[in-house]
Design an enzyme around this catalytic site. Structure first.
Site, PDB file in Angstrom:
ATOM      1  N   GLY A  37       8.944  65.861  49.053  1.00 26.01           N
ATOM      2  CA  GLY A  37      10.082  65.619  48.160  1.00 26.01           C
ATOM      3  C   GLY A  37      11.021  64.545  48.699  1.00 26.01           C
ATOM      4  O   GLY A  37      10.646  63.711  49.534  1.00 26.01           O
ATOM      5  N   ASP A  38      12.245  64.595  48.232  1.00 32.73           N
ATOM      6  CA  ASP A  38      13.235  63.588  48.603  1.00 32.73           C
ATOM      7  C   ASP A  38      13.887  63.845  49.959  1.00 32.73           C
ATOM      8  O   ASP A  38      14.430  62.922  50.576  1.00 32.73           O
ATOM      9  CB  ASP A  38      14.347  63.543  47.547  1.00 32.73           C
ATOM     10  CG  ASP A  38      15.057  64.896  47.438  1.00 32.73           C
ATOM     11  OD1 ASP A  38      14.349  65.935  47.354  1.00 32.73           O
ATOM     12  OD2 ASP A  38      16.292  64.930  47.455  1.00 32.73           O
ATOM     13  N   THR A  55      17.541  74.131  49.407  1.00 29.90           N
ATOM     14  CA  THR A  55      17.640  73.178  50.503  1.00 29.90           C
ATOM     15  C   THR A  55      19.007  73.254  51.173  1.00 29.90           C
ATOM     16  O   THR A  55      19.979  73.631  50.529  1.00 29.90           O
ATOM     17  CB  THR A  55      17.442  71.765  49.900  1.00 29.90           C
ATOM     18  OG1 THR A  55      16.138  71.723  49.344  1.00 29.90           O
ATOM     19  CG2 THR A  55      17.620  70.667  50.908  1.00 29.90           C
ATOM     20  N   THR A  64      20.296  67.761  47.071  1.00 29.53           N
ATOM     21  CA  THR A  64      19.419  68.892  46.775  1.00 29.53           C
ATOM     22  C   THR A  64      19.115  68.881  45.287  1.00 29.53           C
ATOM     23  O   THR A  64      19.990  68.579  44.478  1.00 29.53           O
ATOM     24  CB  THR A  64      20.060  70.235  47.175  1.00 29.53           C
ATOM     25  OG1 THR A  64      19.203  71.300  46.718  1.00 29.53           O
ATOM     26  CG2 THR A  64      21.444  70.432  46.590  1.00 29.53           C
ATOM     27  N   ARG A  96       2.520  67.749  48.589  1.00 25.98           N
ATOM     28  CA  ARG A  96       3.655  67.075  47.932  1.00 25.98           C
ATOM     29  C   ARG A  96       4.834  66.970  48.922  1.00 25.98           C
ATOM     30  O   ARG A  96       5.155  67.907  49.633  1.00 25.98           O
ATOM     31  CB  ARG A  96       4.069  67.890  46.707  1.00 25.98           C
ATOM     32  CG  ARG A  96       5.321  67.377  45.993  1.00 25.98           C
ATOM     33  CD  ARG A  96       6.563  68.123  46.420  1.00 25.98           C
ATOM     34  NE  ARG A  96       7.730  67.790  45.586  1.00 25.98           N
ATOM     35  CZ  ARG A  96       8.971  68.100  45.908  1.00 25.98           C
ATOM     36  NH1 ARG A  96       9.230  68.740  47.029  1.00 25.98           N
ATOM     37  NH2 ARG A  96       9.973  67.780  45.113  1.00 25.98           N
TER      38      ARG A  96
END
Ligand code: ASP
Length: 333
Positions: free
Chosen positions: A230-231, A200, A251, A228
């Site tokens: 992610g953050d 990332t 990350t 999915r």
């Protein structure tokens, strides 16, 4: 005699200057406790799941370093010319998104089904505005789309086809999915190289107006399934900025960063407990996350001009620069 003295003095000065430059180049982690607030501070990451040292060839290392330098120079140029933290964050991340080296934009990893589903977010610390996109597969620059969501829509987070439709309506560049095909990421899906799962990119900036901004862009995690997310597109988890405290981009293993609201937690520790940026980041990344089993790291800058580059993995692609001339780039611990 006088000439010899002068020559000696000049030679000594050159040696002293060289050793100073070397020191600042090598200094690549930890908060700086500067007395005077610098006009700007930049922190960048290119992912915390760097490959092991033995797999990192000299030429690959050089490629990563020079791309990070290009990203740093982009931010420096914008900020020196009076640009804002927000502009610097967006443009700097675009440099990394356009490179196949990082898991964002062009170099995004593949999902289990062999697609690219990218996430990105950006936040303006001066007014707590934010924008994000998630699960997009055809927007050339997800960070730019995130910024448009922030400035040109009533929403904070758009996903999938809706995000693409919005980006198209704003005239942003839409590309064929083949743009995101890189042999290396394809092989990484085939081999599920465990040590190459994060890459990332993110950037956090303090500008001379006292404004903080942060942004993050990613392809997510290799082999992810079921759309999915992610953050990285979640404000407070992968990205957070608040002029009262700091700007953070994260990350790592996104599920942990969401559950532990990592980026906001660092800001909250500063705001409510009065911790320094470095102590707050250490507490979250090296204590809370380690205890939970979550690997990764953050880069951050605070309102006073300190920066922190903190990770609990063997390495993190990272870079920082200050208007004072201090700067550094590093990969491993
Ligand atoms: N945090 C990202 C995610 O979980 C992955 C990464 O940082 O490499 O989607």
């Amino acid at each position: 005699m006088k000439t010899i003295q002068t020559i000696t003095l000049v030679v000594l000065s050159i040696f002293w200057l060289q050793s100073c430059t070397k020191d600042t180049k090598q200094k690549s982690s930890n908060t700086t406790g500067s007395q005077e607030k610098p006009a700007y501070v930049i922190a960048i990451h290119g992912g915390a799941g760097v490959m092991s040292r033995d797999k990192m060839t000299d030429s690959l290392q050089m490629a990563y370093t020079s791309k990070l330098q290009e990203a740093l120079d982009t931010a420096k140029m914008i900020l020196t010319n009076g640009g804002t933290a927000l502009e610097a964050v967006e443009r700097t991340i675009q440099v990394l998104e356009a490179s196949p080296l990082f898991n964002a934009g062009r170099g995004a990893v593949f999902t289990h089904d062999g697609h690219n589903e990218m996430d990105a977010s950006i936040m303006d610390g001066s007014n707590l505005n934010a924008g994000a996109v998630a699960g997009v597969g055809d927007i050339k620059s997800p960070i730019e789309a995130a910024r448009y969501v922030m400035t040109n829509s009533d929403h904070v987070l758009l996903s999938g086809k809706g995000a693409s439709d919005f980006a198209r309506s704003q005239g942003l560049e839409i590309v064929d999915s083949s743009y995101f095909f890189t042999e290396r990421r394809w092989q990484s899906l085939q081999n599920m190289l465990k040590d190459e799962k994060h890459g990332t990119v993110g950037c956090a900036v303090l500008d001379k107006y006292g404004n903080l901004a942060a942004g993050t862009s990613t392809g997510g995690m290799t082999n992810k399934r079921f759309n999915r997310i992610g953050d990285s597109p979640i404000i407070g988890a992968g990205t957070y900025a608040n002029n009262a405290t700091c700007a953070v981009s994260a990350t790592g293993h996104g599920e942990f960063f969401i559950r532990y609201t990592v980026a906001h937690d660092i800001s909250a520790l500063m705001e409510y407990k009065g911790l320094s940026l470095q102590d707050a980041a250490d507490e979250v990344i090296n204590n809370k996350l380690v205890a939970a089993g979550g690997d990764g790291g953050i880069i951050a800058v605070d309102k006073d001009g300190n920066y922190a580059l903190v990770f609990n993995t063997p390495g993190m692609f990272r870079a920082f620069a200050k208007s004072t001339g201090e700067e550094g780039i590093a990969i491993f611990k």
